[in-house]
Design a protein around this motif. Structure first.
Motif, PDB file in Angstrom:
ATOM      1  N   GLU A 141       0.813  -1.203   0.000  1.00 42.05           N
ATOM      2  CA  GLU A 141       0.000   0.000   0.000  1.00 42.05           C
ATOM      3  C   GLU A 141       0.852   1.261   0.000  1.00 42.05           C
ATOM      4  O   GLU A 141       0.527   2.249  -0.666  1.00 42.05           O
ATOM      5  CB  GLU A 141      -0.940   0.011   1.212  1.00 42.05           C
ATOM      6  N   PHE A 184       0.526   4.205  -2.696  1.00 43.39           N
ATOM      7  CA  PHE A 184       0.200   5.539  -2.203  1.00 43.39           C
ATOM      8  C   PHE A 184       1.262   6.539  -2.655  1.00 43.39           C
ATOM      9  O   PHE A 184       0.943   7.648  -3.110  1.00 43.39           O
ATOM     10  CB  PHE A 184       0.114   5.519  -0.676  1.00 43.39           C
ATOM     11  N   GLY A 188      -7.427   1.760  -5.942  1.00 46.17           N
ATOM     12  CA  GLY A 188      -7.836   2.486  -4.747  1.00 46.17           C
ATOM     13  C   GLY A 188      -6.676   3.141  -4.021  1.00 46.17           C
ATOM     14  O   GLY A 188      -6.742   4.323  -3.646  1.00 46.17           O
ATOM     15  N   ALA A 189      -5.585   2.416  -3.809  1.00 42.04           N
ATOM     16  CA  ALA A 189      -4.440   2.959  -3.073  1.00 42.04           C
ATOM     17  C   ALA A 189      -3.739   4.065  -3.852  1.00 42.04           C
ATOM     18  O   ALA A 189      -3.305   5.069  -3.271  1.00 42.04           O
ATOM     19  CB  ALA A 189      -3.451   1.843  -2.739  1.00 42.04           C
ATOM     20  N   THR A 190      -3.632   3.908  -5.173  1.00 42.37           N
ATOM     21  CA  THR A 190      -2.984   4.951  -5.967  1.00 42.37           C
ATOM     22  C   THR A 190      -3.848   6.204  -6.031  1.00 42.37           C
ATOM     23  O   THR A 190      -3.329   7.320  -5.951  1.00 42.37           O
ATOM     24  CB  THR A 190      -2.699   4.447  -7.398  1.00 42.37           C
ATOM     25  N   LEU A 191      -5.156   6.050  -6.158  1.00 36.66           N
ATOM     26  CA  LEU A 191      -6.044   7.212  -6.182  1.00 36.66           C
ATOM     27  C   LEU A 191      -6.052   7.937  -4.841  1.00 36.66           C
ATOM     28  O   LEU A 191      -6.141   9.171  -4.795  1.00 36.66           O
ATOM     29  CB  LEU A 191      -7.468   6.773  -6.541  1.00 36.66           C
ATOM     30  N   ALA A 192      -5.943   7.176  -3.751  1.00 33.98           N
ATOM     31  CA  ALA A 192      -5.878   7.802  -2.428  1.00 33.98           C
ATOM     32  C   ALA A 192      -4.644   8.697  -2.337  1.00 33.98           C
ATOM     33  O   ALA A 192      -4.717   9.834  -1.843  1.00 33.98           O
ATOM     34  CB  ALA A 192      -5.847   6.741  -1.338  1.00 33.98           C
ATOM     35  N   GLY A 193      -3.502   8.191  -2.807  1.00 32.52           N
ATOM     36  CA  GLY A 193      -2.291   9.000  -2.802  1.00 32.52           C
ATOM     37  C   GLY A 193      -2.403  10.213  -3.704  1.00 32.52           C
ATOM     38  O   GLY A 193      -1.936  11.301  -3.367  1.00 32.52           O
ATOM     39  N   TYR A 194      -3.063  10.032  -4.835  1.00 33.41           N
ATOM     40  CA  TYR A 194      -3.208  11.145  -5.799  1.00 33.41           C
ATOM     41  C   TYR A 194      -4.057  12.273  -5.224  1.00 33.41           C
ATOM     42  O   TYR A 194      -3.681  13.452  -5.290  1.00 33.41           O
ATOM     43  CB  TYR A 194      -3.829  10.621  -7.089  1.00 33.41           C
ATOM     44  N   PHE A 195      -5.193  11.943  -4.664  1.00 33.97           N
ATOM     45  CA  PHE A 195      -6.096  12.987  -4.182  1.00 33.97           C
ATOM     46  C   PHE A 195      -5.597  13.642  -2.895  1.00 33.97           C
ATOM     47  O   PHE A 195      -6.024  14.755  -2.559  1.00 33.97           O
ATOM     48  CB  PHE A 195      -7.499  12.418  -3.977  1.00 33.97           C
ATOM     49  N   LEU A 196      -4.704  12.967  -2.189  1.00 41.15           N
ATOM     50  CA  LEU A 196      -4.095  13.588  -1.007  1.00 41.15           C
ATOM     51  C   LEU A 196      -2.784  14.282  -1.339  1.00 41.15           C
ATOM     52  O   LEU A 196      -2.196  14.942  -0.488  1.00 41.15           O
ATOM     53  CB  LEU A 196      -3.849  12.523   0.071  1.00 41.15           C
TER      54      LEU A 196
END
Length: 230
Positions: free
Chosen positions: A50, A54, A168-176
Motif C-alpha cells: 500500500e 500511495f 484504490g491505493a494509488t487514487l488515495a495518494g493522488y487525491f491527497l
C-alpha cells in the motif's frame, strides 16, 4: 518473521525504489508494476504494498508527474490481477510442495499455512480481503490454486480485489497529494501506512511467539496425573 523484516528495512521503503536516487529512479511506472507483479505473482512478500501505491499516487499528483494517474491506476490494477493469476496457477502446479518447503531467509512455511487458514475462514471473499494484508495477499492465490477453487469464481473476485487495492491505493495518494499537511508530513504518513499494513503480520508473529511460550511452559510443568514416588 520480525527478524527478517528488521534485517531488510530498505525493501519495504517505497522511496528506496521510487526516490530520486532509488533503484528505479525516474522509471516510476515500470518500477511499481514490476514490484506489484513480483509481490503478487512470484511468491516474494518482502516488498512494499500500500505504501508503494500511495507514493506512486503522490508522485502522479506532483507538478511534473512521471506518470498520469489514469495510466498508473489502470496499469496497477491490471498487473495486480495478472500477478494473482500467476500465483493461482503456481498453486495448481506446484502448490502442495510449498507446504513441505523448508524455511529460508525469504520464505517461511507459516506464510502459506496462515494464508490457508485465512482462505478457509473467509472463503472466496478472502481473495478480496487478502489484497490489503501483506504476506497473506502473496500466498492466498496460491492456496486458491492448491484448493482447486473454480477458476471463473477466483477470477471474478480477484478482479474486484485488484481494482479495489491497486486503483484504490494509488487514487488515495493522488487525491491527497495536493494537501499541504501531506507534503509536510510525507515521511511520517508513509511510515504510518507501512506500519498499519504490517500490523497483521506483527500480530501473527506475536501469537506464534505466545503459543510457543505457552507450549514450552506446559511441557515444563509436571504432570499431576503421574504418581509421585515416596
Amino acid at each position: 518473521m520480525t527478524t527478517t523484516l528488521v534485517a531488510l528495512p530498505d525493501l519495504l521503503d517505497p522511496m528506496y525504489w521510487l526516490g530520486a536516487n532509488g533503484v528505479f529512479g525516474h522509471a516510476v511506472l515500470p518500477g511499481i508494476l514490476l514490484i506489484v507483479f513480483i509481490e503478487t505473482g512470484l511468491l516474494f512478500p518482502l516488498l512494499p504494498g500500500e505504501s508503494l501505491l500511495f507514493t506512486g499516487g503522490l508522485l502522479a499528483a506532483s507538478a511534473n508527474p512521471p506518470v498520469s494517474i489514469e495510466v498508473l491506476a489502470v496499469c496497477v490494477a491490471v498487473v495486480a490481477v495478472l500477478g494473482d493469476q500467476t500465483g493461482y496457477f503456481i498453486g495448481r502446479r506446484i502448490g502442495p510442495a510449498l507446504f513441505k518447503k523448508e524455511d529460508s531467509r525469504f520464505f517461511k512455511k507459516h506464510y502459506v499455512t496462515e494464508s490457508h487458514a485465512f482462505f478457509e475462514k473467509y472463503g472466496p471473499m478472502a481473495i478480496i480481503l487478502a489484497r490489503f494484508m501483506p504476506f497473506v495477499r502473496t500466498f492466498t492465490p496460491v492456496v486458491a490454486g492448491v484448493s482447486y477453487m473454480r477458476y471463473p469464481l477466483f477470477l471474478g473476485f480477484d478482479i474486484v480485489g485488484g481494482i479495489a487495492w491497486g486503483a484504490g491505493a494509488t487514487l488515495a495518494g493522488y487525491f491527497l497529494g495536493n494537501v499541504g499537511f501531506v507534503h509536510q508530513n510525507l515521511e511520517k504518513i508513509i511510515l504510518g501506512i507501512l506500519f498499519v499494513s504490517m500490523l497483521p503480520a506483527f500480530i501473527s508473529a506475536g501469537r506464534v511467539w505466545l503459543n510457543r511460550r505457552r507450549g514450552a511452559a506446559a511441557a515444563a510443568e509436571p504432570d499431576e496425573r503421574l504418581p509421585v514416588a515416596e
